[in-house]
Enzyme design. Structure first.
Site, mmCIF file in Angstrom:
data_model
loop_
_atom_site.group_PDB
_atom_site.id
_atom_site.type_symbol
_atom_site.label_atom_id
_atom_site.label_comp_id
_atom_site.label_asym_id
_atom_site.label_seq_id
_atom_site.Cartn_x
_atom_site.Cartn_y
_atom_site.Cartn_z
ATOM 1 N N VAL A 226 0.839 -1.203 0.000
ATOM 2 C CA VAL A 226 0.000 0.000 0.000
ATOM 3 C C VAL A 226 0.872 1.250 0.000
ATOM 4 C CG1 VAL A 226 -1.745 1.284 1.287
ATOM 5 C CG2 VAL A 226 -1.953 -1.193 1.025
ATOM 6 N N GLY A 227 1.907 1.263 0.836
ATOM 7 C CA GLY A 227 2.850 2.371 0.802
ATOM 8 C C GLY A 227 3.599 2.431 -0.516
ATOM 9 N N GLU A 265 14.346 11.432 4.998
ATOM 10 C CA GLU A 265 15.136 11.455 6.235
ATOM 11 C C GLU A 265 15.343 9.995 6.624
ATOM 12 O OE1 GLU A 265 14.644 12.207 10.923
ATOM 13 O OE2 GLU A 265 13.538 13.606 9.646
ATOM 14 N N CYS A 299 16.663 8.266 15.281
ATOM 15 C CA CYS A 299 17.592 8.282 14.149
ATOM 16 C C CYS A 299 18.807 9.165 14.409
ATOM 17 C CB CYS A 299 16.869 8.743 12.884
ATOM 18 S SG CYS A 299 16.111 10.377 13.039
#
Length: 494
Positions: A226-227, A265, A299
């Site tokens: 889906v993404g 990112e 992150c």
């Protein structure tokens, strides 16, 4: 209400998606479980959206951009996003409980994940209101005579936002609100492990703002395709993504056929260079805290500590004491600073990397396993590994757990070389009594952001982005806002 709900405040989020102004289930009503990582219990369900659902959301966003005045009516956008800020304020305690339920983020440290993004809505609304969308670039000589050139900043179009699970509500806001105030329409795909931080956002938009149908859409799903469909859809003009470098590469490839603008990112493996003149008693306890406070699921975490050989054992002793005394436990308990990993899969990844480090010759100073007093929940001990080979897996791969690796260095040049020995370049840190010396080291680190003596580089007014394989483009600051705009240069008679 279950015992967990009554005693700990677990709260199920909205199980619906927002597509074209309507809060809906997927066709057939398919759902997937959302698990509370501190109890390992199912807290509720989210809509398991399909590729067809994503297609409907993209179509709605495309229509809203092409056929409405959203991109041209700044006053109306300001009105709608002011409503959004007020609505989020009203809902913030509800959102906090949803966040703790999904992520296991300790209630004591939810401010950066709830209050901060809500204030960012206000910031971006004001920034967008004041921004100069038309700039006179002066008169220029041309072969056909003088020409005045004007720069027109205009919305990119349909923006697809794919967000991660570590700070879901914050990044849902950070990746969509600047896009909206700039005049874009948006389709948000939240992470599979944290769908409610997206679906609650969609519910608030639908029920408490005048944002028109199709301008903002949320599709939750437990399916990777889906993404992927959002990334590849030719009707989408831009993708913004925060997450792993591996997924970022796939998104970049998916958008290549349409030369889609992509803001990424990605991963980090940041180094903290502690120079030999640094105040170890100030810098190292803070380094230990930063490794643990979000269960290491950050992150920008400086997870590689570089210590001078001359003070190596002194530094290890301070780090060991700090990590052994760090408050780990139930995220609903005030004072607890480290909660669980997001899932058992993530915990096993962390434990596997710790073992990999030991197998490659690292010395286990403390931690390395599961806390004995926390048999339920995906908890990991704060872990300190010394004598880490800079080329080993544990020194090169992002861990996303409460783990610090320590490597000795000989001099400033050696420290910089170790710090730069990475495919990543997102963040870094330098500690020193001599700020000029620290600054000189910072300028040699191949990374997009550096903190000196705990004076954080990160803030909404300053651009944030990575070098090397840590990303493309910027968030925050004027540069971050412009990512969501296209520049049209118009030549005209003077």
């Amino acid at each position: 209400m279950t015992a967990v709900q009554a005693e700990q405040g677990v709260l199920a989020g909205d199980p619906r998606m927002l597509i074209d102004g309507e809060l809906v289930q997927t066709a057939g009503g398919a759902t997937f479980d959302v698990v509370h990582p501190a109890s390992e219990q199912v807290a509720g369900q989210a809509a398991d959206g399909t590729v067809d659902d994503m297609g409907r959301a993209v179509a709605a966003a495309r229509r809203a951009f092409d056929e409405t005045d959203w991109s041209r009516d700044l006053d109306f956008r300001v009105h709608c996003l002011t409503q959004l800020h007020e609505a989020l304020e009203r809902n913030k305690e509800h959102l906090r409980r949803v966040l703790i339920t999904e992520v296991g983020c300790p209630v004591s440290v939810t401010g950066s994940q709830i209050e901060s993004p809500i204030e960012e809505v206000k910031h971006w609304t004001e920034h967008g209101r004041k921004f100069e969308y038309l700039v006179d670039n002066g008169v220029h000589d041309t072969p056909l005579g003088p020409a005045r050139r004007k720069l027109h900043y205009e919305a990119v179009g349909v923006v697809g936002a794919i967000t991660p699970w570590n700070v879901p509500f914050y990044l849902n806001i950070a990746e969509t609100v600047p896009a909206l105030i700039a005049g874009n329409t948006v389709v948000l795909k939240p992470a599979q492990l944290t769908p409610w931080s997206g679906s609650e956002y969609g519910r608030i938009v639908a029920e408490e703002t005048d944002i028109p149908a199709g301008v903002f859409n949320v599709v939750t799903s437990n399916a990777n395709e889906v993404g992927a469909a959002l990334s590849a859809d030719p009707r989408v003009d831009m993708i913004t993504f925060t997450g792993s470098t591996a997924t970022g590469r796939a998104i970049l490839a998916a958008g290549a056929s349409t030369v889609k603008k992509t803001l990424l990112e990605l991963g980090g493996k940041s180094a903290h260079i502690v120079l030999d003149d640094a105040d170890f008693s100030a810098s190292l306890p803070l380094a230990a805290m930063m490794a643990c406070v979000m269960s290491g699921q950050s992150c920008i975490l400086p997870s590689r500590i570089l210590l001078p050989r001359s003070r190596y054992e002194e530094g290890l002793a301070i780090l060991k004491a700090s990590m052994e005394n760090f408050p780990v436990g139930d995220p609903w308990t005030p004072g607890v600073m480290q909660g669980p990993q997001i899932s058992e899969t993530q915990r096993q990844k962390v434990l596997g990397l710790i073992q990999s480090g030991i197998d490659s010759g690292a010395r286990l100073i403390t931690g390395g396993g599961v806390p004995e007093n926390l048999p339920v929940g995906y908890f990991t001990q704060p872990t300190l590994l010394a004598d880490v080979d800079p080329d080993s897996q544990i020194a090169q791969e992002e861990i996303f757990g409460p783990v610090l690796t320590v490597t000795p260095y000989d001099d400033d040049d050696h420290a910089v070389a170790i710090a730069n020995n990475s495919i990543y370049g997102l963040s870094g840190e330098v500690s020193s009594a001599d700020v000029d010396r620290a600054f000189a080291v910072a300028t040699r680190m191949r990374t997009g952001n550096v903190t000196i003596n705990a004076k954080s580089h990160f803030g909404i007014d300053s651009p944030f982005g990575g070098t090397k394989q840590s990303g493309l483009g910027y968030r925050n600051g004027a540069e971050g806002f412009k990512e969501y705009l296209a520049i049209k240069t118009i030549g005209m008679p003077e």
